[in-house]
Write a protein that holds these residues in place. Structure first.
Motif, PDB file in Angstrom:
ATOM      1  N   GLN A 262     -70.242  12.957 -48.384  1.00 56.70           N
ATOM      2  CA  GLN A 262     -71.408  13.874 -48.412  1.00 56.70           C
ATOM      3  C   GLN A 262     -70.968  15.284 -48.778  1.00 56.70           C
ATOM      4  O   GLN A 262     -71.627  15.961 -49.570  1.00 56.70           O
ATOM      5  N   LYS A 263     -69.836  15.712 -48.190  1.00 61.95           N
ATOM      6  CA  LYS A 263     -69.353  17.060 -48.485  1.00 61.95           C
ATOM      7  C   LYS A 263     -68.897  17.154 -49.937  1.00 61.95           C
ATOM      8  O   LYS A 263     -69.088  18.179 -50.594  1.00 61.95           O
ATOM      9  N   ALA A 264     -68.301  16.079 -50.434  1.00 65.52           N
ATOM     10  CA  ALA A 264     -67.881  16.050 -51.846  1.00 65.52           C
ATOM     11  C   ALA A 264     -69.112  16.192 -52.736  1.00 65.52           C
ATOM     12  O   ALA A 264     -69.093  16.920 -53.740  1.00 65.52           O
ATOM     13  N   GLU A 265     -70.189  15.535 -52.349  1.00 65.72           N
ATOM     14  CA  GLU A 265     -71.421  15.573 -53.148  1.00 65.72           C
ATOM     15  C   GLU A 265     -72.004  16.993 -53.183  1.00 65.72           C
ATOM     16  O   GLU A 265     -72.484  17.447 -54.223  1.00 65.72           O
ATOM     17  N   ILE A 266     -71.932  17.686 -52.043  1.00 64.66           N
ATOM     18  CA  ILE A 266     -72.444  19.077 -52.020  1.00 64.66           C
ATOM     19  C   ILE A 266     -71.631  19.942 -52.991  1.00 64.66           C
ATOM     20  O   ILE A 266     -72.181  20.760 -53.726  1.00 64.66           O
TER      21      ILE A 266
END
Ligand SMILES: C/C=C/C(=O)SCCNC(=O)CCNC(=O)[C@H](O)C(C)(C)COP(=O)(O)OP(=O)(O)OC[C@H]1O[C@@H](n2cnc3c(N)ncnc32)[C@H](O)[C@@H]1OP(=O)(O)O
Ligand SMILES: NC(=O)C1=CN([C@@H]2O[C@H](COP(=O)(O)OP(=O)(O)OC[C@H]3O[C@@H](n4cnc5c(N)ncnc54)[C@H](OP(=O)(O)O)[C@@H]3O)[C@@H](O)[C@H]2O)C=CC1
Length: 447
Positions: A262-266
Motif C-alpha cells: 500500500q505504501k509503495a502504491e502511494i
C-alpha cells in the motif's frame, strides 16, 4: 465567554478583525497534556510497549498570560508529530526537563514550567490576540504556525535562526502547544494559512514539510539538485512524504523505501518510480543487536543500482537511525551526502568509517528549519507545488489513539486532529485553486 463563541465568530463570514479583537477570551480551554507526576509510568517497559493512550490526557487548562511579541491563536486543527510520541512515552527524556530549563531563563518563560505539558507542534487557526510589539498580525487573521521558538538575543542565531542558543521546538520544548483549542506562539511563528486547504489539511504539513525542506533542499542541508538520486527512508511517512514530493518537484530521482505494498502504491501515485519494499525484500542490516551485516548493505546497494541503471545514491534522507545508518553510509556515492534529522530506531549509530572517509562522503545533521526556510516551505504549499499528505483525522478526544497509530507505524503520511473545528472540510477560501489540486490533496486519504 466560551470557546463556542470564538468558534461562532470564526464560522461567521461577516466577522471582522475588530469583532475578534472585541471577543472576551475564555478563562480556560481544552488541551492535550502529559502529566509531570506520570513520567515514570512506563518504567521498565520496552519502547514499543509504552502506550501513548495511557499518558495522553484531555484537560481543561487556564489560559496563559500573553507576553510581548506573542499571539494567542484559536486552533481549528493540528496534527500528530513523532515528537509528541516521544513526549508521551517520556523518551529519550521527559520533556518536563525542557520546560524547567526554559522556565529558569526569564520571568516570562516561567509560565512554561508547569506540572502539565500541552503538546503539539502544528496548528491552523485564527489569531485571537497579539501582544505588545506585534504589528504584522491582527485578530481574525487565518494562520498556520511553524514550531521554531527562538529568543534571538545572541548573534549566534542571526544568520540562521536554528543556531540560536535558546532554540526550542514549540509544543515539545515549550508549553502551550497546538493540540489544544487555544495555543500560545511567538508571532514570528505565524504564516498565512494556504487558502485552498481545509483547516486540518493546512495543519498537516508544517513541521515535517519545513524539516524536509531544510534537510533536503536548503543549502543548510543537502542542497539537492536536478538529477540527484535521493534515497528516502519511510517515503510515505511524515517526513518522507514531503521529501518524496521535493525530490520529484526538484527534478531529482527519489528511491523510495517503504514497508508495504500500500505504501509503495502511494509513492507510485505521487510520481515515484524507484520503490523498495524493505519488508518484502527482507533486509536484515543487523545480524544481532551488536553486529551489522555488510553483505546486506551490499544487497541493498545492488537493488538500488538495478533501479537507477547502475548509479549510486547522491543524497540519503536519513531518520530511522541505528537500524539503517550503516547501510545509508555504504550506499552513498563517492562525494555524496547523508543528511540526518533523527534516530527513531536508536541514536547510537554505527557505520564503517572507511566508506565515509575513503569515498569523501559527508554526514550533515539537520533539525527543523529556520524562520526563512519554514516560510519558503509554507509558500510552496500555498502555491500548490507541494501538497498535504493527510490520511486520517481524529477528534481532540482521540489524540491518544492518533499518537498510538504513529508510534506503531500504523498510519500513512500525516495524521490530523480537529481541535475547535467541528468537522472536516471547513476553512477552504479558494475553491478554484483547490479544484486544480484536489486529487493530489486527497492522495493519502483513507488508504
Ligand atoms: C521538529 C521536531 C523534531 C523532532 O522530532 S527531533 C526528535 C525528538 N527529540 C529528541 O529525541 C531529542 C531530545 N533531546 C535530548 O535527548 C537532549 O536534549 C540532548 C541529548 C539533545 C541534549 O542533552 P542535554 O542534557 O540537554 O545537554 P547536554 O549537552 O548533554 O548536557 C548539558 C550539560 O553538558 C555541558 N556541556 C555541553 N557541551 C559541553 C562541552 N562541549 N564540554 C563540556 N561540557 C559540555 C553543559 O554545559 C551542561 O552542563 P550543566 O548540566 O552543568 O549545566
Ligand atoms: N529533527 C527534526 O527536525 C525532526 C525530526 N523528526 C523525527 O524523525 C523521525 C520520523 O518522523 P516522521 O517521518 O514524522 O515519522 P513517521 O512515523 O510518520 O514516518 C517514519 C517512517 O520511517 C520508516 N521507518 C520507521 N522505522 C524504521 C526502521 N527501523 N527502518 C526503516 N524505516 C523505518 C517507516 O516507514 P516504512 O515502514 O514504510 O518503511 C515510517 O513510516 C521521528 O523520530 C521524529 O521524531 C521528525 C520531524 C522533524
Amino acid at each position: 465567554m466560551t470557546v463556542k463563541d470564538i468558534l461562532a465568530a470564526i464560522q461567521s463570514p461577516d466577522s471582522t478583525s475588530e469583532d475578534f479583537a472585541a471577543l472576551p477570551l475564555p478563562e480556560s480551554y481544552r488541551a492535550i497534556t502529559v502529566h509531570k507526576d506520570e513520567t515514570e509510568m512506563f518504567a521498565g517497559l520496552a519502547t514499543r510497549d509504552k502506550d501513548p493512550r495511557k499518558s495522553i490526557h484531555l484537560d481543561e487548562v487556564p489560559l496563559p498570560e500573553l507576553g510581548p511579541g506573542e499571539a494567542l491563536v484559536a486552533v481549528m486543527a493540528s496534527s500528530v508529530n513523532y515528537n509528541s510520541v516521544w513526549t508521551s512515552i517520556f523518551e529519550p527524556l521527559s520533556t518536563f526537563g525542557f520546560l524547567e530549563r526554559y522556565g529558569r531563563t526569564s520571568e516570562l518563560a516561567k509560565r512554561h514550567d508547569l506540572p502539565y505539558h500541552i503538546i503539539g507542534s502544528d496548528l491552523a487557526g485564527v489569531v485571537l490576540r497579539t501582544g505588545p510589539g506585534v504589528n504584522a498580525w491582527r485578530p481574525g487573521d487565518e494562520v498556520v504556525a511553524h514550531c521554531l521558538s527562538v529568543e534571538l538575543e545572541s548573534s549566534d542565531g542571526h544568520n540562521d535562526t536554528m543556531l540560536d542558543p535558546e532554540q526550542r521546538i514549540w509544543g515539545f520544548e515549550t508549553n502551550f502547544g497546538g493540540l489544544a483549542e487555544i495555543a500560545l506562539v511567538k508571532s514570528n511563528q505565524l504564516m498565512p494559512k494556504p487558502d485552498h486547504l481545509s483547516w486540518e489539511e493546512a495543519a498537516a504539513p508544517g513541521l515535517v514539510n519545513s524539516t524536509a525542506y531544510r534537510q533536503l533542499v536548503s543549502r543548510n542541508g543537502a542542497a539537492m539538485k536536478q538529477g540527484d538520486n535521493v534515497l528516502i527512508w519511510g517515503a510515505s511517512g511524515g517526513l518522507g512524504s514531503y521529501a518524496t514530493q521535493f525530490a520529484l518537484a526538484g527534478g531529482a530521482n527519489p528511491i523510495c523505501v517503504v514497508s508495504s505494498p500500500q505504501k509503495a502504491e502511494i509513492c507510485r501515485a505521487m510520481g515515484a518510480e524507484a520503490i523498495i519494499d524493505r519488508n518484502a525484500e527482507g533486509y536484515r542490516f543487523w545480524k544481532d543487536e551488536n553486529t551489522q551485516d555488510p553483505k546486506e548493505w551490499k544487497r541493498f546497494g545492488k537493488r538500488i543500482r538495478e533501479l537507477t541503471g547502475g548509479e549510486d545514491i547522491d543524497i540519503v534522507f536519513e531518520h530511522p537511525g541505528r537500524e539503517t545508518f550503516g547501510a545509508s553510509v555504504f550506499v552513498t556515492r563517492k562525494g555524496g551526502t547523508i543528511t540526518t534529522c533523527a534516530s527513531t530506531s536508536g541514536y547510537m549509530h554505527e557505520y564503517d568509517n572507511r566508506y565515509l572517509w575513503m569515498s569523501l562522503k559527508r554526514i550533515i545533521g539537520s533539525h527543523f528549519a529556520n524562520y526563512r526556510e519554514a516560510w519558503e516551505a509554507n509558500r510552496l504549499i500555498a502555491k500548490g507545488k507541494i501538497h498535504p499528505t493527510l490520511s486520517k483525522v481524529y477528534s481532540l478526544e482521540d489524540t491518544g489513539q492518533a499518537a498510538y497509530d504513529v508510534h506503531r507505524n500504523l498510519h500513512q503520511g500525516k495524521v490530523g486532529v480537529l481541535c475547535m473545528a467541528p468537522e472536516e472540510g471547513l476553512g477552504v477560501r479558494d475553491q478554484e485553486k483547490r479544484a486544480q489540486h484536489v486529487d493530489a490533496i486527497n492522495r493519502f486519504r483513507n488508504v
